[in-house]
Write an enzyme that holds these catalytic residues in place. Sequence first.
Site, mmCIF file in Angstrom:
data_model
loop_
_atom_site.group_PDB
_atom_site.id
_atom_site.type_symbol
_atom_site.label_atom_id
_atom_site.label_comp_id
_atom_site.label_asym_id
_atom_site.label_seq_id
_atom_site.Cartn_x
_atom_site.Cartn_y
_atom_site.Cartn_z
ATOM 1 N N LYS A 1 0.844 -1.208 0.000
ATOM 2 C CA LYS A 1 0.000 0.000 0.000
ATOM 3 C C LYS A 1 0.870 1.246 0.000
ATOM 4 O O LYS A 1 1.911 1.297 0.684
ATOM 5 C CB LYS A 1 -0.870 -0.047 1.253
ATOM 6 C CG LYS A 1 -1.907 1.057 1.382
ATOM 7 C CD LYS A 1 -2.785 0.790 2.623
ATOM 8 C CE LYS A 1 -3.853 1.859 2.787
ATOM 9 N NZ LYS A 1 -4.667 1.610 3.992
ATOM 10 N N SER B 1 -9.546 1.743 3.407
ATOM 11 C CA SER B 1 -8.726 2.540 2.524
ATOM 12 C C SER B 1 -7.730 1.702 1.708
ATOM 13 O O SER B 1 -7.106 2.230 0.791
ATOM 14 C CB SER B 1 -7.955 3.583 3.315
ATOM 15 O OG SER B 1 -7.125 2.985 4.266
ATOM 16 N N SER C 1 -9.517 -0.715 7.591
ATOM 17 C CA SER C 1 -9.013 -0.491 6.230
ATOM 18 C C SER C 1 -8.348 -1.659 5.548
ATOM 19 O O SER C 1 -8.046 -1.568 4.367
ATOM 20 C CB SER C 1 -8.043 0.695 6.246
ATOM 21 O OG SER C 1 -8.750 1.876 6.510
#
Lengths: 95, 498, 489
Positions: free
Chosen positions: C77, C152, C176
């Site tokens: 990420k 997210s 997330s």
Amino acid sequence: MNEKELEKLSQLAHISLTKGERDALTIGIKKILTYVKQLQEVDTQGVTPCFTVLQHLSNVMREDIQEPPLSTELFLSNVPSSMGKLVRVPPVLNS
Amino acid sequence: MIMEIKKMDWVQEKEKWQPVIGLEIHVQLNTQSKMFSSESYHFGDEPNTHIGVVSTGQPGSLPTINRKAVEQTVLFGCAVQAKVSLMSHFDRKSYFYPDTPKNYQVTQFNCPLLREGHISCELNDGQTKHFKIHHAHLEEDSGVLKHFTHFSGVDYNRSGVPILEIVSEACLHSAQEAVAYAMAIKAIVEYLDISRGNMEEGCLRMDTNISVRRKETKELRNKIEIKNMTSFSYMETAITSEIERQIQFYSLHPEEEIESGTYRFEQGTKELVLMRTKEQAEDYRYFPEPDLPPIILTEKYIDSIRRLLPELPRDRHRRYLLELHLPRQATILLVNEKKLSDYFEEGLKECSQPRALANWLTVEFPGRLKELGKKIWSSGIPCKQIAELVNLIEQGRITGKIAKSIADEMVKEPGVPPEVLIQRNSLYQPVHDTAQVEQIIDRVLEKNPTSIADYLSGKKKAFSFLVGEVMKHSSGKAPPNLVNELLLKKIHNRTDFK
Amino acid sequence: MHDLSGILLRQLFIKNELSATEICNFFLHRIEQYEPALGSFLSIFSKRALYKAEELDAKRAQNKPLGKLAAIPIAIKDNIHVLGERTSCGSKFLSNYRALFDATVTRLIEEEDGVILGKTNLDEFAMGSSTEKSAFQLTKNPWDLSCSPGGSSGGSAAAVAARLCPISLGSDTGGSIRQPAAFCGIVGFKPSYGRVSRYGLVSFASSLDQIGPLTTTVADAALMMEVIGQHCKYDSTCLSFPLNNPLNQLKTPFKEKITLGIPKSFLKNLEREIGQNFQYAVESCEKLGYSIIEVDLDILNYSIAVYHILSTAEASTNLARFDGIRFGNRSLQAKTLIEVLDLSREEGFGFEVKQRILLGTYLLSSGYQEAHYRQAQKMRQLIIESFKKVFEKCQMIITPTAPSAAFELGYIQDSLEMSLQDIYTVPASLAGLPAISIPSGFSSKGLPLALHITARQFHDNELLQLAYHIEKSQPFIQKIPPQFDDNGD
């Protein structure tokens, strides 16, 4: 949360806002504040505030030993504006 | 404004007011690495060469506590009889400034490491005063902002250096007290060997807040804050003028209150710059630092640190005054400057005249070194050599006057011992030839019959005069003991003859 | 090859059946093929990854020891640092920021010979539940390209679900990792707080953030946890001991009888399909021999409110460093110092981020801190204690992961409404407990549904163990979105 409060906040947090943002934020923040108000109805007398979920952890310290510094060049490579090895900013006014 | 208040009235007016002063002293600790990260620090190096990801606030970086800084803080706490908190933690203090890379400072607000404590210091007038410390806490230093005409530059070398911030109670009531307190703190941190360097390098910085109140009242009025002072003399001047300004203000505007404000002392220009008024006062939004677990200490640990306490300034002060019988002024000067008293201790080993040695160290040599901008302990002159000089005078081998000349030369050629200087210069060598001295004495006595008569009739001064004359004619080289002895003998011989 | 787990790929590499270069090229090619439709990657490290793969092939040829992640392609990420590469956090502010150091997890992956393929898309600064708040691009859900992959860590979830790589790393502050894993039909694991180092993760909410794996199998998640669940001297909130052999523990039977708790009254008002699917999952657990009891966790109804206060307060300070002075995009309009701050932040941050910073600033300011922030901290303590009490009677707690299946992109505009997505995931974050989302079926529209399991603090291994056992019994685990399930290798 009204416009004046928001203005104060935007100064404190150093974020300029457009008019459109101001309006949307006033509404948005107000909404969330209303939502979180529900916490006031809970009786928390005598409850210790939780500082961390790692309640057994303390005294996490490091020995006083030097490690090599970050290279000046590497540091400056992300700096938007520099003068020699200094980070350059507009002159700081002395009132 | 002073014109508006007649001078006598002004003095009377001042008497009615009591200044109320608090001091916050920031001491840079001399750890090898920074407070929350492992890089080193050294004053004066090229900008941004002592940096790391933590001390430049890079995203993704995390702080780690320097164990030594905590130890040094506890040691200080023991030295001033503070209460060492068994549980303390760090907080985030939010404010935006270019020298603060995260735009928050990691400090201690709610649970500082040390609470209370006291300092005793001697004022110039001989009084000993006791002042209370409110608390002391650990925090990180900020970077340095350098100002140029068209821009400002930020150097993060200093960012993250450990600071022990010592906050006094508002218990100081004059500029002199403030300076005495600050000097006492400086001496303690030097004696503990926890303080980083010298004041010109910013290792000890002072913030003060000042207000005045009528002597009979207890309420406090608005304070003016002056931040970032790096010299005692400047602080004394600044506090004195601020007190006067406030008293003037109140005597001219008795119904009004002074507006609170914060000023910053600019090291470079030596100017006071208004940082913010009360209306602009910052909201620091303190909350506990989530990246750092709390510090939990035990009595056992604190005791183990307490055992490491060295001789403290007040102990050394007592020893100098009561055991060595040094004069009070010299004692204060020596004790307050650890490097000087350590230097003195070196010389003491070889010298049996502490008072004399102290005088050379606090008066004679500093005077000579001042023009060269040097401090005696780094002048290259070993204290043992000064001790040697004192011993030579004590032994009567040289006069005080000759010693002063030798001192001049020692300053010019640091490291050359007095013995060598004496060998080189016949002018310094005492006249051992008794016959020569006797000749000089005879001549002097011939020329000064009145003095002889004066001496014999009890005027001691006349004898000193005669001694002086002998010294003059021998270019100061006649050994004083010998002169005294021979002069007395000859005077009495003459008398006998008569 | 795309349907193979990380563990399997590594085995094939070790056994000389596949080369690291072959594996790497295969997945890079898949990325090239599918990325235009999916939008899950923000940067792709073709050169770097191939270089690493070649190194691994050479190592293997020389019979040198090979790491636990050898030849496995992994995506990270884009709020986790890879030295020298861009870390954008999905924000215009950092569009040109190059990481000055490796995150600890990055270093650990590389030490174990993992092949990092690139950085994945996210909601800006990890603030969001749909990845729609990324400043750069939309990421689509591989099961339905008109839907959100969740957030997210939407990029990480979509990439794994579309089989562009078998394993990715995400970050989880309120859900997330778990919620996008649920929306994309894969496994998402959030470790106990402190289990994985946060050094090199751009902080959102320091006391809640954790890095964790998104994978197609529970075993792969356990493998990742074995690698990244280490002590780190640069993170003071990291546990001092490593995670003990999670992979080994997976297949072993439980030492004690496992009881699962269901907070029935907290779960009232479930959407019909979610309720049905959850019921089915519960029955499966019973069939596996676990006892089910009802527990009281009504206090969790306050979780979102508590989370809003604590996370925005911490975030407002964590994001203060983004001022355009030492890094990031400095506004070209700025002439004074104040303008550098105000304008750079104005231009660099999206609306959601601004809202959270302002809200957090407000909640911490004098006068309000006592009323809001401290109250939220006390509520957090109550939530921790409620969990402790419940765990006296059971070892784990099960709920659905999300209140709905993946929603359409653009469907939820309101921030508050979006945050309510996290209602079942936030509590484990607040209490610092390990939690996992595993696929539990599909909605009538063919969108994945998921089961959420929370375990006791530091019982990460036990949680993985249970998830493994449940996974084995389910037929739909590891189903691949049809659009991405070609046999093109």
